[in-house]
Design a protein around this motif. Structure first.
Motif, PDB file in Angstrom:
ATOM      1  N   GLY A 210     -32.855  10.475  21.702  1.00  0.00           N
ATOM      2  CA  GLY A 210     -34.105  11.336  21.861  1.00  0.00           C
ATOM      3  C   GLY A 210     -34.763  10.815  21.781  1.00  0.00           C
ATOM      4  O   GLY A 210     -36.496  11.410  20.850  1.00  0.00           O
ATOM      5  N   ASP A 233     -32.303   8.693  25.691  1.00  0.00           N
ATOM      6  CA  ASP A 233     -33.082   9.908  25.896  1.00  0.00           C
ATOM      7  C   ASP A 233     -32.482  10.569  27.652  1.00  0.00           C
ATOM      8  O   ASP A 233     -31.488   9.968  28.282  1.00  0.00           O
ATOM      9  N   ASP A 262     -27.336  11.947  27.839  1.00  0.00           N
ATOM     10  CA  ASP A 262     -27.571  13.882  27.109  1.00  0.00           C
ATOM     11  C   ASP A 262     -27.313  14.471  25.920  1.00  0.00           C
ATOM     12  O   ASP A 262     -25.738  13.945  25.961  1.00  0.00           O
ATOM     13  N   TRP A 263     -27.293  14.417  25.331  1.00  0.00           N
ATOM     14  CA  TRP A 263     -26.215  15.394  24.360  1.00  0.00           C
ATOM     15  C   TRP A 263     -25.471  16.108  24.851  1.00  0.00           C
ATOM     16  O   TRP A 263     -24.345  16.398  23.943  1.00  0.00           O
ATOM     17  N   SER A 281     -35.353  11.574  15.627  1.00  0.00           N
ATOM     18  CA  SER A 281     -36.684  12.233  15.312  1.00  0.00           C
ATOM     19  C   SER A 281     -37.133  12.866  15.319  1.00  0.00           C
ATOM     20  O   SER A 281     -37.934  12.921  16.882  1.00  0.00           O
ATOM     21  N   ASP A 282     -37.768  14.118  15.153  1.00  0.00           N
ATOM     22  CA  ASP A 282     -38.105  15.414  16.001  1.00  0.00           C
ATOM     23  C   ASP A 282     -37.416  15.610  16.946  1.00  0.00           C
ATOM     24  O   ASP A 282     -38.090  16.604  17.886  1.00  0.00           O
TER      25      ASP A 282
HETATM   26  C1  LIG Z   1     -39.970  16.160  19.983  1.00  0.00           C
HETATM   27  S1  LIG Z   1     -39.212  15.167  21.490  1.00  0.00           S
HETATM   28  C2  LIG Z   1     -38.863  13.679  19.741  1.00  0.00           C
HETATM   29  C3  LIG Z   1     -39.713  12.350  20.770  1.00  0.00           C
HETATM   30  C4  LIG Z   1     -39.693  11.248  19.314  1.00  0.00           C
HETATM   31  N1  LIG Z   1     -38.128  11.335  19.153  1.00  0.00           N
HETATM   32  C5  LIG Z   1     -40.819  11.581  18.227  1.00  0.00           C
HETATM   33  O1  LIG Z   1     -40.632  12.002  17.180  1.00  0.00           O
HETATM   34  O2  LIG Z   1     -41.943  11.598  18.984  1.00  0.00           O
HETATM   35  C6  LIG Z   1     -37.614  15.264  21.004  1.00  0.00           C
HETATM   36  C7  LIG Z   1     -37.237  14.938  22.756  1.00  0.00           C
HETATM   37  O3  LIG Z   1     -35.858  14.561  22.248  1.00  0.00           O
HETATM   38  C8  LIG Z   1     -35.131  14.507  24.349  1.00  0.00           C
HETATM   39  N2  LIG Z   1     -34.104  15.208  23.977  1.00  0.00           N
HETATM   40  C9  LIG Z   1     -34.035  17.210  23.701  1.00  0.00           C
HETATM   41  N3  LIG Z   1     -33.411  17.279  24.537  1.00  0.00           N
HETATM   42  C10 LIG Z   1     -32.561  16.358  24.868  1.00  0.00           C
HETATM   43  C11 LIG Z   1     -31.364  16.300  25.159  1.00  0.00           C
HETATM   44  N4  LIG Z   1     -30.404  17.261  25.608  1.00  0.00           N
HETATM   45  N5  LIG Z   1     -30.616  15.275  25.505  1.00  0.00           N
HETATM   46  C12 LIG Z   1     -30.758  14.247  24.775  1.00  0.00           C
HETATM   47  N6  LIG Z   1     -32.241  13.906  24.423  1.00  0.00           N
HETATM   48  C13 LIG Z   1     -32.963  14.840  24.060  1.00  0.00           C
HETATM   49  C14 LIG Z   1     -36.291  14.945  24.349  1.00  0.00           C
HETATM   50  O4  LIG Z   1     -36.412  14.723  26.208  1.00  0.00           O
HETATM   51  C15 LIG Z   1     -37.678  14.495  23.753  1.00  0.00           C
HETATM   52  O5  LIG Z   1     -37.437  13.117  23.961  1.00  0.00           O
END
Ligand SMILES: C[S@@+](CC[C@H](N)C(=O)[O-])C[C@H]1O[C@@H](n2cnc3c(N)ncnc32)[C@H](O)[C@@H]1O
Length: 362
Positions: A210, A233, A262-263, A281-282
């Protein structure tokens, strides 16, 4: 919580009565875009030539009641009106301002536009964030994000805080541990300190889940020599994260690359080498996606049993506690630490850090 200057309308050059001016529309909002800064701040708006040092600036004010602020800068000196420009909007501190000690995360994160002009076409819908690792940094890291409300394509408070936290950990190598936290020794996370300080013959293998715009993994690759960072991501971040990887300056023998992950469907063999560190993170804000996230972490650690996982989060909902329950059920145990980030009206907000490892190896 931290506030971010955002362009609602990116800057463009306009001709007015034979002279040129810049117009833009900004707001100052949280990472989630759910509230606006509710205190007055003095801002400086500066236009500068992309490749020259010539700048034209003017103060303005964001008022507590604002939801947006129109910016007009002009008439521009002719030398500036004829070249590509960038516009920066940042807080203007009084001359006697003494920056706070400790984390260098500001209450209001400045924005710089993509280049625009001399034609009246608006700048691309991008924002450059310059992020200082610590006070006195003369070369802040640069991360591009998008202007819109996409969750993935901009940076988040926990990402900003993780950059500071990792910087402190990397720079505390060799220093005596102390019990203090929040101000920088990171002694609450011995496993993280160990993994970031061990000298190796082969690169430290790091995977970020992510990653969004890539702020955390890119910062690590810029701070730490001899590490190989794989940012992952959903496909929607591909363009912005690639832009940031291309602009990054990794430390000696460090490298960065991106792969979709993708998770819900993690690949069998993500890395050819065992992973040492996983960054998250987040990513715990949506309880619906937590089982998939924990399952992806579980799969990665099954193939790299010595891996540790650094999770950073800002609590947004009670439902996020599911994450901790799922991690415990999956056999993970954590050390905990935190970092205070600024919030409006002189208050603080907390970013929590968890360093997980597998307590029961199977
Ligand atoms: C709130 S953002 C945080 C971005 C970065 N890590 C930061 O701290 O600035 C959450 C991230 O999780 C990713 N994400 C959400 N669901 C996901 C999934 N099923 N598989 C992969 N990534 C995912 C989103 O695309 C997004 O980029």
């Amino acid at each position: 919580m931290v506030y971010y200057v955002r362009f609602l309308k990116t800057p463009k050059v306009q001709q007015q009565k034979g002279s040129f001016a810049i117009s833009a529309l900004i707001c100052i909002t949280t990472d989630l875009g759910d509230s606006f800064l509710a205190e007055d701040v003095d801002l400086m708006v500066r236009a500068s030539g992309k490749s020259s040092r010539i700048a034209f600036e003017r103060p303005t004010k964001w008022q507590a009641s604002n939801r947006e602020l129109a910016i007009t800068l002009g008439p521009l000196p002719p030398v500036l009106a004829q070249q590509p420009l960038v516009l920066t909007v940042q807080v203007q501190h009084p001359q006697d301002y003494i920056p706070p000690r400790g984390p260098t995360i500001p209450l209001v994160v400045a924005a710089t536009s993509a280049p625009f002009g001399p034609r009246p076409t608006p700048a691309e819908k991008l924002i450059l964030r310059r992020i200082q690792y610590s006070s006195g940094d003369t070369r802040p890291m640069e991360i591009w994000e998008e202007t819109g409300n996409s969750i993935a394509r901009h940076i988040w408070d926990a990402g900003l805080a993780t950059v500071t936290y990792i910087h402190k950990t990397v720079n505390s190598r060799g220093k005596t541990a102390s019990k203090e936290s929040n101000n920088g020794t990171c002694s609450q996370m011995p496993a993280l300190k160990q993994v970031l300080s061990t000298s190796r013959n082969t690169p430290l293998q790091v995977v970020e889940l992510g990653a969004g715009c890539g702020i955390v993994g890119i910062a690590l690759a810029q701070m730490l020599p001899n590490c190989s960072v794989l940012l992952t991501d959903l496909p929607e971040v591909g363009e912005i994260i690639t832009r940031n990887i291309n602009a990054a300056q990794p430390a000696t023998m460090s490298s960065l690359r991106y792969q979709n992950l993708d998770w819900d469907d993690p690949p069998e063999n993500l890395c050819s080498q065992p992973i040492d560190l996983i960054l998250v993170s987040d990513c715990t804000y949506n309880s619906d996606s937590l089982p998939a996230l924990v399952s992806a972490l579980d799969r990665l650690v099954r193939t790299s049993p010595e891996a540790i996982i650094l999770v950073a989060l800002k609590r947004r909902h009670d439902s996020e506690t599911v994450f901790f329950e799922l991690m415990e059920s999956a056999g993970f145990a954590a050390d905990k630490d935190n970092l205070l980030i600024p919030s409006q009206h002189g208050e603080d907000d907390e970013i929590e850090f968890y360093c997980y490892s597998r307590s029961v190896k199977d």
